[in-house]
Design a protein around this motif. Structure first.
Motif, short mmCIF file in Angstrom:
data_model
loop_
_atom_site.label_atom_id
_atom_site.label_comp_id
_atom_site.label_asym_id
_atom_site.label_seq_id
_atom_site.Cartn_x
_atom_site.Cartn_y
_atom_site.Cartn_z
N PRO A 157 0.78 -1.24 0.00
CA PRO A 157 0.00 0.00 0.00
C PRO A 157 0.82 1.29 0.00
CG PRO A 157 0.03 -0.95 2.19
CD PRO A 157 0.76 -1.93 1.29
N ASP A 158 2.16 1.21 -0.06
CA ASP A 158 2.98 2.41 -0.06
C ASP A 158 2.69 3.27 -1.29
OD1 ASP A 158 4.29 0.06 1.22
OD2 ASP A 158 5.65 1.59 1.97
N ARG A 159 3.13 4.52 -1.24
CA ARG A 159 2.95 5.44 -2.36
C ARG A 159 4.04 5.14 -3.39
NH1 ARG A 159 -0.51 9.56 -1.11
NH2 ARG A 159 0.37 10.95 -2.68
N LEU A 160 3.75 4.20 -4.28
CA LEU A 160 4.69 3.78 -5.31
C LEU A 160 4.07 3.98 -6.68
CD1 LEU A 160 5.87 0.34 -3.81
CD2 LEU A 160 7.10 2.51 -3.71
N HIS A 161 4.90 4.22 -7.68
CA HIS A 161 4.42 4.15 -9.06
C HIS A 161 3.96 2.72 -9.30
CE1 HIS A 161 6.23 8.03 -9.53
NE2 HIS A 161 7.46 7.58 -9.38
#
Length: 269
Positions: free
Chosen positions: A78-82
């Motif tokens: 759920p991290d803010r990743l592309h």
């Protein structure tokens, strides 16, 4: 997990077409750790990581690897990743519109509990939206189940009598359900419609939407290359998300589209 192999094949072919090469690393391999993998990547001059996701949809991306350009796939981590993902909402809408066009008015959704999470609850959200706006009352509750439970399914089916079944389940569940229906003399598409939200073990037989993992892999690789070339390294506050629409698979478990005839103009007297 065949789709991960197709995803990797698509990414590899795209990398080679652009003059790059993919190398495989398994973070959970014996003796491997995020810190050791970082050291290996730095020693080889690797700047971009294509992450296939995690079996645990809530697993965080390792802090030791955040210095690289990172692109992942699907809704896990759920991290803010592309990331690149199937366009779950568009796929579900296509399937429900197909059902409506073929005359089905009270479909029921049977979905994996884990599958509901891995699709970011978008399959079930699209179903509930169509149920409110398009399907005939009374409403049919979503049946969420991780494994085949004959008593559970029997009670749900008897209580709501859907005219079509929409599944996002594993093959074992599908096989057990079809056997249960056959024992009661029910056949698709004669007695009910059946459409699969991906996870299709037999495209000749089963109708529904199929994701395009090979295309997703190619799109993910292109996104990763763009991040590396633009020197977009490290954590990002504004992750880019690319959505890939699936393909309709006609199969044989839905009846044909119903012909729509325009009303004839009244005769002038």
């Amino acid at each position: 997990w065949w789709h991960l192999g197709a995803f990797a094949d698509g990414a590899r072919a795209s990398a080679e077409a652009h003059g790059y090469r993919l190398e495989n690393f398994w973070l959970k391999a014996p003796g491997m750790s995020p810190a050791r993998l970082r050291a290996i990547l730095e020693a080889r001059g690797i700047r971009g990581l294509l992450c296939l996701g995690s079996l645990d949809p809530e697993e965080a991306f390792p802090a030791a690897l955040r210095k690289f350009a990172v692109v992942t796939q699907g809704a896990s981590i759920p991290d803010r990743l592309h990331r690149v993902a199937s366009h779950f909402t568009a796929d579900a809408r296509r399937l429900f519109d197909e059902l409506l066009g073929r005359g089905y008015r009270r479909p029921g959704l049977v979905i994996l509990v884990s599958g509901d999470r891995r699709t970011d609850h978008l399959y079930s959200a699209a179903y509930l939206g169509h149920e409110e706006r398009c399907f005939a009352p009374p409403a049919i509750p979503v049946l969420r189940s991780e494994a085949w439970d004959e008593r559970e399914f029997s009670a749900w089916f008897a209580a709501h009598r859907p005219d079509a079944l929409v599944l996002h389940q594993e093959g074992e569940y599908l096989g057990a359900m079809m056997s249960w229906l056959r024992r009661r003399g029910l056949r698709a598409p004669r007695d009910f419609g059946l459409a699969l939200l991906d996870k299709n073990p037999d495209r000749v037989r089963y109708s529904g939407v199929c994701q395009a993992p090979r295309r997703m892999g190619a799109v993910a690789l292109e996104l990763l290359l763009s991040r590396v070339l633009l020197r977009d390294f490290g954590p990002t506050a504004w992750p880019k998300v690319e959505l890939v629409v699936g393909e309709w698979n006609e199969g044989r478990t839905l009846r044909a589209w119903r012909k729509v005839t325009a009303p004839r103009p009244a005769r002038k007297r």
